[in-house]
Design an enzyme around this catalytic site. Structure first.
Site, PDB file in Angstrom:
ATOM      1  N   LEU A 125       0.828  -1.201   0.000  1.00  0.00           N
ATOM      2  CA  LEU A 125       0.000   0.000   0.000  1.00  0.00           C
ATOM      3  C   LEU A 125       0.871   1.263   0.000  1.00  0.00           C
ATOM      4  CD1 LEU A 125      -2.831   1.403   0.387  1.00  0.00           C
ATOM      5  CD2 LEU A 125      -2.468   1.157   2.848  1.00  0.00           C
ATOM      6  N   PRO A 128       6.196   6.409  -1.618  1.00  0.00           N
ATOM      7  CA  PRO A 128       7.042   7.509  -1.130  1.00  0.00           C
ATOM      8  C   PRO A 128       6.208   8.708  -0.660  1.00  0.00           C
ATOM      9  CG  PRO A 128       7.964   6.599  -3.134  1.00  0.00           C
ATOM     10  CD  PRO A 128       6.661   5.889  -2.911  1.00  0.00           C
ATOM     11  N   GLY A 131       1.787   7.459   2.758  1.00  0.00           N
ATOM     12  CA  GLY A 131       1.930   6.545   3.895  1.00  0.00           C
ATOM     13  C   GLY A 131       0.663   6.605   4.709  1.00  0.00           C
ATOM     14  N   SER A 132       0.646   7.507   5.702  1.00  0.00           N
ATOM     15  CA  SER A 132      -0.584   7.693   6.489  1.00  0.00           C
ATOM     16  C   SER A 132      -1.730   8.117   5.582  1.00  0.00           C
ATOM     17  CB  SER A 132      -0.372   8.779   7.550  1.00  0.00           C
ATOM     18  OG  SER A 132       0.721   8.462   8.364  1.00  0.00           O
ATOM     19  N   GLY A 242      -5.146  -6.458  10.503  1.00  0.00           N
ATOM     20  CA  GLY A 242      -3.686  -6.493  10.645  1.00  0.00           C
ATOM     21  C   GLY A 242      -3.237  -5.847  11.935  1.00  0.00           C
ATOM     22  N   GLY A 339      21.145  -2.400  33.258  1.00  0.00           N
ATOM     23  CA  GLY A 339      22.330  -1.547  33.385  1.00  0.00           C
ATOM     24  C   GLY A 339      23.177  -1.611  32.110  1.00  0.00           C
ATOM     25  N   GLU A 363       1.433  -0.216   9.802  1.00  0.00           N
ATOM     26  CA  GLU A 363      -0.019  -0.518   9.814  1.00  0.00           C
ATOM     27  C   GLU A 363      -0.804   0.587  10.536  1.00  0.00           C
ATOM     28  OE1 GLU A 363      -1.224  -4.545  10.038  1.00  0.00           O
ATOM     29  OE2 GLU A 363       0.717  -5.271   9.319  1.00  0.00           O
ATOM     30  N   SER A 366       0.773   5.677  15.524  1.00  0.00           N
ATOM     31  CA  SER A 366      -0.036   5.906  16.735  1.00  0.00           C
ATOM     32  C   SER A 366      -0.959   7.110  16.541  1.00  0.00           C
ATOM     33  CB  SER A 366       0.880   6.121  17.942  1.00  0.00           C
ATOM     34  OG  SER A 366       1.563   4.924  18.200  1.00  0.00           O
TER      35      SER A 366
HETATM   36  C1  LIG Z   1       9.880  -1.563   8.582  1.00  0.00           C
HETATM   37  C2  LIG Z   1       8.630  -1.114   7.875  1.00  0.00           C
HETATM   38  C3  LIG Z   1       7.810  -2.058   7.291  1.00  0.00           C
HETATM   39  C4  LIG Z   1       6.652  -1.637   6.602  1.00  0.00           C
HETATM   40  N1  LIG Z   1       5.896  -2.576   5.949  1.00  0.00           N
HETATM   41  C5  LIG Z   1       4.899  -2.150   5.114  1.00  0.00           C
HETATM   42  C6  LIG Z   1       4.210  -3.080   4.273  1.00  0.00           C
HETATM   43  O1  LIG Z   1       4.450  -4.288   4.300  1.00  0.00           O
HETATM   44  N2  LIG Z   1       3.269  -2.596   3.419  1.00  0.00           N
HETATM   45  C7  LIG Z   1       2.970  -1.274   3.345  1.00  0.00           C
HETATM   46  O2  LIG Z   1       2.107  -0.917   2.557  1.00  0.00           O
HETATM   47  N3  LIG Z   1       3.589  -0.374   4.142  1.00  0.00           N
HETATM   48  C8  LIG Z   1       4.557  -0.778   5.009  1.00  0.00           C
HETATM   49  N4  LIG Z   1       5.220   0.124   5.795  1.00  0.00           N
HETATM   50  C9  LIG Z   1       4.884   1.531   5.700  1.00  0.00           C
HETATM   51  C10 LIG Z   1       4.202   2.085   6.944  1.00  0.00           C
HETATM   52  O3  LIG Z   1       2.902   1.574   7.060  1.00  0.00           O
HETATM   53  C11 LIG Z   1       4.262   3.612   6.868  1.00  0.00           C
HETATM   54  O4  LIG Z   1       5.607   3.974   7.091  1.00  0.00           O
HETATM   55  C12 LIG Z   1       3.351   4.275   7.872  1.00  0.00           C
HETATM   56  O5  LIG Z   1       1.999   4.059   7.549  1.00  0.00           O
HETATM   57  C13 LIG Z   1       3.595   5.792   7.975  1.00  0.00           C
HETATM   58  O6  LIG Z   1       3.641   6.381   6.721  1.00  0.00           O
HETATM   59  P1  LIG Z   1       4.864   7.348   6.336  1.00  0.00           P
HETATM   60  O7  LIG Z   1       6.128   6.620   6.627  1.00  0.00           O
HETATM   61  O8  LIG Z   1       4.660   7.841   4.958  1.00  0.00           O
HETATM   62  O9  LIG Z   1       4.776   8.535   7.355  1.00  0.00           O
HETATM   63  P2  LIG Z   1       3.888   9.870   7.165  1.00  0.00           P
HETATM   64  O10 LIG Z   1       2.522   9.509   6.738  1.00  0.00           O
HETATM   65  O11 LIG Z   1       4.654  10.822   6.332  1.00  0.00           O
HETATM   66  O12 LIG Z   1       3.831  10.404   8.654  1.00  0.00           O
HETATM   67  C14 LIG Z   1       4.896  11.166   9.250  1.00  0.00           C
HETATM   68  C15 LIG Z   1       4.414  11.595  10.632  1.00  0.00           C
HETATM   69  O13 LIG Z   1       3.268  12.442  10.510  1.00  0.00           O
HETATM   70  C16 LIG Z   1       2.190  11.907  11.259  1.00  0.00           C
HETATM   71  N5  LIG Z   1       0.919  12.192  10.574  1.00  0.00           N
HETATM   72  C17 LIG Z   1       0.618  11.966   9.272  1.00  0.00           C
HETATM   73  N6  LIG Z   1      -0.658  12.347   9.034  1.00  0.00           N
HETATM   74  C18 LIG Z   1      -1.161  12.786  10.204  1.00  0.00           C
HETATM   75  C19 LIG Z   1      -2.426  13.310  10.607  1.00  0.00           C
HETATM   76  N7  LIG Z   1      -3.452  13.398   9.765  1.00  0.00           N
HETATM   77  N8  LIG Z   1      -2.586  13.684  11.895  1.00  0.00           N
HETATM   78  C20 LIG Z   1      -1.570  13.555  12.786  1.00  0.00           C
HETATM   79  N9  LIG Z   1      -0.346  13.090  12.463  1.00  0.00           N
HETATM   80  C21 LIG Z   1      -0.162  12.699  11.195  1.00  0.00           C
HETATM   81  C22 LIG Z   1       2.468  10.418  11.346  1.00  0.00           C
HETATM   82  O14 LIG Z   1       1.798   9.826  12.436  1.00  0.00           O
HETATM   83  C23 LIG Z   1       3.989  10.410  11.518  1.00  0.00           C
HETATM   84  O15 LIG Z   1       4.315  10.661  12.846  1.00  0.00           O
HETATM   85  C24 LIG Z   1       6.336  -0.283   6.542  1.00  0.00           C
HETATM   86  C25 LIG Z   1       7.159   0.661   7.163  1.00  0.00           C
HETATM   87  C26 LIG Z   1       8.308   0.269   7.804  1.00  0.00           C
HETATM   88  C27 LIG Z   1       9.204   1.316   8.420  1.00  0.00           C
END
Ligand SMILES: Cc1cc2nc3c(=O)[nH]c(=O)nc-3n(C[C@H](O)[C@H](O)[C@H](O)COP(=O)(O)OP(=O)(O)OC[C@H]3O[C@@H](n4cnc5c(N)ncnc54)[C@H](O)[C@@H]3O)c2cc1C
Length: 379
Positions: A125, A128, A131-132, A242, A339, A363, A366
């Protein structure tokens, strides 16, 4: 509410505990150091029936309930969260999604291999720039009649290099926004599908995280999951389940760190007595134990909601939010109780502390869990 485990669940718990001790513990530090995927261990996990735990036996699964799955996840995660994330993605995101929403042909062709561990799956899903904010998908799946042409990049994909079957979310009709998104099954080796370099991570270093690149990848229409435009709903429904698995992973990391800290506190002496006799240490253990029990109740509750056909969006989000916080706090304190020894690899707790962090990110971070929870209670 009865949270006691039945005989079958107790057997599963013991089997998972034995597997973690005998198969995962011996080389867990080396795998973490070398970022080595637990290939042999995953094969054995498949033989145990732990990769398709909730799948109907007619598709090669173990036919168990969600509670059994979270119990096993907790035990495996106490020792090796790099292995348990493979288990979680394969069970909750890939097998569950295919069994619930896939066609009979898709289940016969893919699910039967994924649920036995003959193949491993990946759920794709994140991008670059999405994400969220998962609706901002830039990967496209253009409808060409009997097939789709997929272009784009996926980021952070767990099992990215080791999977054979990839569930890929892509935008077909931008105008329709989230109703224009589809979920497609893409096989490794399909022309134009490339796997990017492996990520060098803080934690869960044994897991295999990659970006994926799609250049004019031809995907037959029969590989679409559900109706046209169902992809976003598919992703959200699948992730809701999940989260229960990741909450169980966080619970296991916390419980593993606590058990090690408890044992160490009774062995290590300072000022002429075991450190557990110092109230500062005993109170840390009391807090850890209490918070882990509270997290376990939330995790079990969400699993029971799912098993009982109730809505689990809220309980799953609360379980993940709380258990991941407990995992982070407990592992930090476990390092403190150890420690200087807590700061070196041989004692395991530093690894658990590094592994704990990801449970607050993937997934749904927080912050995103709090959006889910607050929307649910305010509506
Ligand atoms: C080791 C690892 C394994 C992963 N495996 C998978 C996988 O198998 N498949 C897959 O699809 N993805 C996977 N992911 C991706 C993961 O789900 C995303 O990294 C995650 O959802 C956050 O998205 P982002 O990194 O783009 O952060 P961003 O969305 O850019 O968020 C950055 C910060 O802003 C905050 N933020 C964003 N929007 C809001 C809002 N509306 N209100 C308040 N705060 C907000 C976030 O909480 C975070 O603190 C993986 C990530 C990692 C690191």
């Amino acid at each position: 509410m009865d949270f006691s485990l039945n005989e079958e669940q107790k057997l599963i718990q013991q089997a998972a505990r034995d597997f973690a001790q005998n198969e995962l513990l011996p080389e867990v530090i080396e795998r973490d150091d070398a970022q080595r995927f637990p290939k042999e261990e995953i094969k054995k996990l498949g033989d145990l029936g732990f990769l398709g735990m909730m799948v109907d036996p007619k598709y090669g699964g173990s036919g168990l309930d969600t509670l059994s799955y979270v119990i096993a996840m907790e035990e495996i995660s106490k020792i090796d969260a790099s292995t348990s994330v493979v288990m979680s993605v394969n069970n909750s995101l890939v097998c569950w999604g295919l069994e619930k929403f896939g066609s009979e042909e898709q289940k016969e062709k893919y699910l039967t291999k994924l649920s036995t561990g003959e193949q491993i799956g990946a759920f794709c899903l994140s991008e670059p720039e999405a994400g969220s904010d998962a609706t901002s998908q830039k990967t496209t799946a253009i409808d060409m009649g009997d097939h789709y042409i997929v272009n784009g990049t996926k980021n952070w994909i767990t099992n990215g290099g080791t999977a054979s079957t990839y569930l890929v979310i892509a935008q077909t009709d931008k105008e329709k926004k989230h109703r224009g998104i589809n979920a497609l099954i893409i096989e490794k080796g399909t022309p134009g599908f490339e796997i990017g370099p492996k990520e060098n991570k803080l934690g869960i270093r044994g897991s295999d995280t990659h970006s994926l690149i799609f250049n004019d990848v031809k995907v037959p229409k029969e590989n679409r999951i559900g109706e046209d435009g169902f992809g976003f709903k598919f992703a959200m429904k699948t992730l809701a389940g999940g989260r229960i698995g990741i909450a169980a992973q966080a619970l296991g990391i916390a419980a593993g760190a606590y058990e090690m800290a408890l044992k160490y506190s009774k062995e290590r002496k300072a000022f002429g007595t075991e450190i557990s006799n110092h109230q500062a240490i005993a109170f840390k253990l009391a807090d850890m134990h209490t918070e882990i029990q509270a997290a376990r109740l939330l995790v079990y509750r969400s699993a029971l909601d799912k098993d009982n056909g109730k809505d689990y969006d809220l309980s799953g989000a609360m379980a993940k939010l709380y258990a991941s916080k407990v995992a982070m706090e407990t592992t930090v304190e476990a390092v403190q109780i150890h420690g200087g020894n807590g700061f070196v690899k041989d004692y395991h707790v530093e690894r658990l502390m590094r592994d704990a962090k990801i449970t607050q990110i993937y997934e749904g971070t927080s912050e995103i869990q709090k959006i889910v929870i607050s929307r649910s209670i305010l509506k």
